[in-house]
Motif scaffolding. Sequence first.
Motif, PDB file in Angstrom:
ATOM      1  N   THR A 126       0.837  -1.207   0.000  1.00  0.00           N
ATOM      2  CA  THR A 126       0.000   0.000   0.000  1.00  0.00           C
ATOM      3  C   THR A 126       0.869   1.253   0.000  1.00  0.00           C
ATOM      4  N   LEU A 127       1.927   1.245   0.818  1.00  0.00           N
ATOM      5  CA  LEU A 127       2.831   2.393   0.847  1.00  0.00           C
ATOM      6  C   LEU A 127       3.587   2.519  -0.473  1.00  0.00           C
ATOM      7  N   LEU A 128       4.011   1.397  -1.052  1.00  0.00           N
ATOM      8  CA  LEU A 128       4.713   1.440  -2.339  1.00  0.00           C
ATOM      9  C   LEU A 128       3.813   2.033  -3.420  1.00  0.00           C
ATOM     10  N   VAL A 129       2.550   1.634  -3.446  1.00  0.00           N
ATOM     11  CA  VAL A 129       1.598   2.198  -4.414  1.00  0.00           C
ATOM     12  C   VAL A 129       1.457   3.704  -4.202  1.00  0.00           C
ATOM     13  N   SER A 130       1.395   4.120  -2.948  1.00  0.00           N
ATOM     14  CA  SER A 130       1.262   5.555  -2.648  1.00  0.00           C
ATOM     15  C   SER A 130       2.486   6.327  -3.137  1.00  0.00           C
ATOM     16  N   LEU A 131       3.668   5.766  -2.962  1.00  0.00           N
ATOM     17  CA  LEU A 131       4.892   6.422  -3.434  1.00  0.00           C
ATOM     18  C   LEU A 131       4.894   6.546  -4.955  1.00  0.00           C
ATOM     19  N   LEU A 132       4.543   5.463  -5.640  1.00  0.00           N
ATOM     20  CA  LEU A 132       4.539   5.498  -7.103  1.00  0.00           C
ATOM     21  C   LEU A 132       3.441   6.419  -7.640  1.00  0.00           C
ATOM     22  N   ARG A 133       2.301   6.453  -6.947  1.00  0.00           N
ATOM     23  CA  ARG A 133       1.232   7.363  -7.365  1.00  0.00           C
ATOM     24  C   ARG A 133       1.664   8.821  -7.174  1.00  0.00           C
ATOM     25  N   THR A 134       2.398   9.083  -6.089  1.00  0.00           N
ATOM     26  CA  THR A 134       2.940  10.425  -5.870  1.00  0.00           C
ATOM     27  C   THR A 134       3.917  10.800  -6.974  1.00  0.00           C
ATOM     28  N   ALA A 135       4.775   9.852  -7.351  1.00  0.00           N
ATOM     29  CA  ALA A 135       5.731  10.099  -8.432  1.00  0.00           C
ATOM     30  C   ALA A 135       5.011  10.425  -9.736  1.00  0.00           C
ATOM     31  N   LYS A 136       3.920   9.718 -10.001  1.00  0.00           N
ATOM     32  CA  LYS A 136       3.141   9.992 -11.216  1.00  0.00           C
ATOM     33  C   LYS A 136       2.519  11.386 -11.146  1.00  0.00           C
ATOM     34  N   GLY A 137       2.016  11.748  -9.971  1.00  0.00           N
ATOM     35  CA  GLY A 137       1.425  13.064  -9.807  1.00  0.00           C
ATOM     36  C   GLY A 137       2.425  14.187  -9.971  1.00  0.00           C
ATOM     37  N   LEU A 138       3.682  13.927  -9.629  1.00  0.00           N
ATOM     38  CA  LEU A 138       4.742  14.924  -9.784  1.00  0.00           C
ATOM     39  C   LEU A 138       5.288  14.981 -11.205  1.00  0.00           C
ATOM     40  N   GLY A 139       4.828  14.071 -12.046  1.00  0.00           N
ATOM     41  CA  GLY A 139       5.339  14.022 -13.413  1.00  0.00           C
ATOM     42  C   GLY A 139       6.638  13.259 -13.536  1.00  0.00           C
ATOM     43  N   TRP A 140       6.986  12.491 -12.510  1.00  0.00           N
ATOM     44  CA  TRP A 140       8.229  11.718 -12.534  1.00  0.00           C
ATOM     45  C   TRP A 140       8.034  10.319 -13.104  1.00  0.00           C
ATOM     46  N   LEU A 141       6.784   9.925 -13.242  1.00  0.00           N
ATOM     47  CA  LEU A 141       6.474   8.585 -13.733  1.00  0.00           C
ATOM     48  C   LEU A 141       5.293   8.709 -14.686  1.00  0.00           C
ATOM     49  N   ARG A 142       5.424   8.136 -15.869  1.00  0.00           N
ATOM     50  CA  ARG A 142       4.376   8.293 -16.869  1.00  0.00           C
ATOM     51  C   ARG A 142       3.207   7.355 -16.613  1.00  0.00           C
ATOM     52  N   VAL A 143       3.505   6.090 -16.354  1.00  0.00           N
ATOM     53  CA  VAL A 143       2.454   5.083 -16.180  1.00  0.00           C
ATOM     54  C   VAL A 143       2.613   4.441 -14.807  1.00  0.00           C
ATOM     55  N   LEU A 144       1.505   4.317 -14.088  1.00  0.00           N
ATOM     56  CA  LEU A 144       1.532   3.666 -12.784  1.00  0.00           C
ATOM     57  C   LEU A 144       1.501   2.160 -12.990  1.00  0.00           C
ATOM     58  N   PRO A 145       2.548   1.444 -12.578  1.00  0.00           N
ATOM     59  CA  PRO A 145       2.567  -0.012 -12.782  1.00  0.00           C
ATOM     60  C   PRO A 145       1.534  -0.704 -11.907  1.00  0.00           C
ATOM     61  N   GLU A 146       1.099  -1.858 -12.354  1.00  0.00           N
ATOM     62  CA  GLU A 146       0.084  -2.625 -11.626  1.00  0.00           C
ATOM     63  C   GLU A 146       0.740  -3.426 -10.511  1.00  0.00           C
ATOM     64  N   ILE A 147       0.153  -3.356  -9.325  1.00  0.00           N
ATOM     65  CA  ILE A 147       0.639  -4.126  -8.182  1.00  0.00           C
ATOM     66  C   ILE A 147      -0.540  -4.901  -7.602  1.00  0.00           C
ATOM     67  N   GLU A 148      -0.375  -6.208  -7.460  1.00  0.00           N
ATOM     68  CA  GLU A 148      -1.426  -7.050  -6.896  1.00  0.00           C
ATOM     69  C   GLU A 148      -1.164  -7.235  -5.402  1.00  0.00           C
ATOM     70  N   LYS A 149      -2.035  -6.640  -4.598  1.00  0.00           N
ATOM     71  CA  LYS A 149      -1.887  -6.757  -3.152  1.00  0.00           C
ATOM     72  C   LYS A 149      -2.688  -7.950  -2.645  1.00  0.00           C
ATOM     73  N   PRO A 150      -2.187  -8.633  -1.618  1.00  0.00           N
ATOM     74  CA  PRO A 150      -2.949  -9.763  -1.061  1.00  0.00           C
ATOM     75  C   PRO A 150      -4.258  -9.286  -0.463  1.00  0.00           C
ATOM     76  N   LYS A 151      -5.287 -10.079  -0.615  1.00  0.00           N
ATOM     77  CA  LYS A 151      -6.586  -9.718  -0.078  1.00  0.00           C
ATOM     78  C   LYS A 151      -6.622 -10.027   1.420  1.00  0.00           C
ATOM     79  N   ILE A 152      -7.055  -9.059   2.190  1.00  0.00           N
ATOM     80  CA  ILE A 152      -7.188  -9.254   3.625  1.00  0.00           C
ATOM     81  C   ILE A 152      -8.576  -8.795   4.055  1.00  0.00           C
TER      82      ILE A 152
END
Length: 370
Positions: free
Chosen positions: A127-153
């Motif tokens: 969840t934190l990794l997704v948040s970091l990558l989403r932040t990078a995308k929002g800053l224009g540092w990452l073009r496409v947000l990669p898909e991450i499959e999180k375990p279901k809890i």
Amino acid sequence: MAKPTKHYGMWRIRWVDENRGRHSEVYEKREDAVFKLREHEQRVAEIKRGHRLPDPPPKSFDDVADHWLKTRAATKRSRACDESIIRAHLRPAFTGMQLAAIGKLVLDGFCASKAHLHKNTQHHILTLLVSLLRTAKGLGWLRVLPEIEKPKIKLFSRDFHYLRTNEEILRLLRSAREEGDLEFALYATTVYTGMRQGEVAGLMWNEVDLEKRLIIVAHSWDGPPKSEKDRPVPLVDALLPVLAAWRLQSAGKFVFPNRDGGMFCKSARIFQETLHAILDRAGFPRVERNGRTCRYIRFHDLRHTFATQWMMTGGNFFTLQQILGHASPQMTMRYAHFAPAAFAADYGRFGEALRLDDAQIVPFPAGAAT
């Protein structure tokens, strides 16, 4: 139109990007230089016309992690947790790696390396990794947000523990009284308010109004409550005289101060070893859970005790949600079935009780599956 130029026996190209930045490259062969120059010019033209997104700057994972810790995590209640996850799990895997290189293959390998951890731990990390990558995308540092499959809890576990009767509550509190007046008042407050451990530790006298019979929960350890909002908690009849008597003995800032007059820390004995002593003195047995021998309850189970007793004695569900500070009713739903009248309106839904002589037995047709 720009053309390659001779440069010490090689071919140099120059071009201006969409931000008016000047660039140059050198190639051995003229045809390669011509091809790359046309490619750069075409890319800039497409970007200016809005037909193509500009390339993100060459940022690394460390850049977005540092940005997160300085900006986002600094204002979060769980900043210590973020710092720990980044230090122990994310930096060892991604330090020095360009954001553009963190694709599906890399992420699948990272997820596989964490498969030995508990699902909840995996979920927090990803969840934190997704948040970091989403932040990078929002800053224009990452073009496409990669898909991450999180375990279901599960949103929450229904397998919680609590003191099941008023007699068990009184046994616990009688034993707590033998520990001391502070311990008795603290445990009584927890049982009869459902406050979290950090909220009890951070409770101050200016947030307790004995006349209006109200507690305002505004602190937890070194920050706001989990919901990040102040919330009112009623002073019920069982607790009011306990806190009134304790107020005469505790004149400091905190309702339940440590020896130095400050706030108890998370690992304080009063939340762990003291509870063990209270349970043993009161005769509560050890229990087997998931193949392990455990104490009858943990400190947090006193919060569950309050919630279950509230519903079992006819308390209002939505009032309970407000008292517990749950942002969503789904979290409070785990206690709904404790209400004594939960199904009272449903008992007569199919009419009067069926008598055997009135029942019509309809046999299965021959050969029907049973």
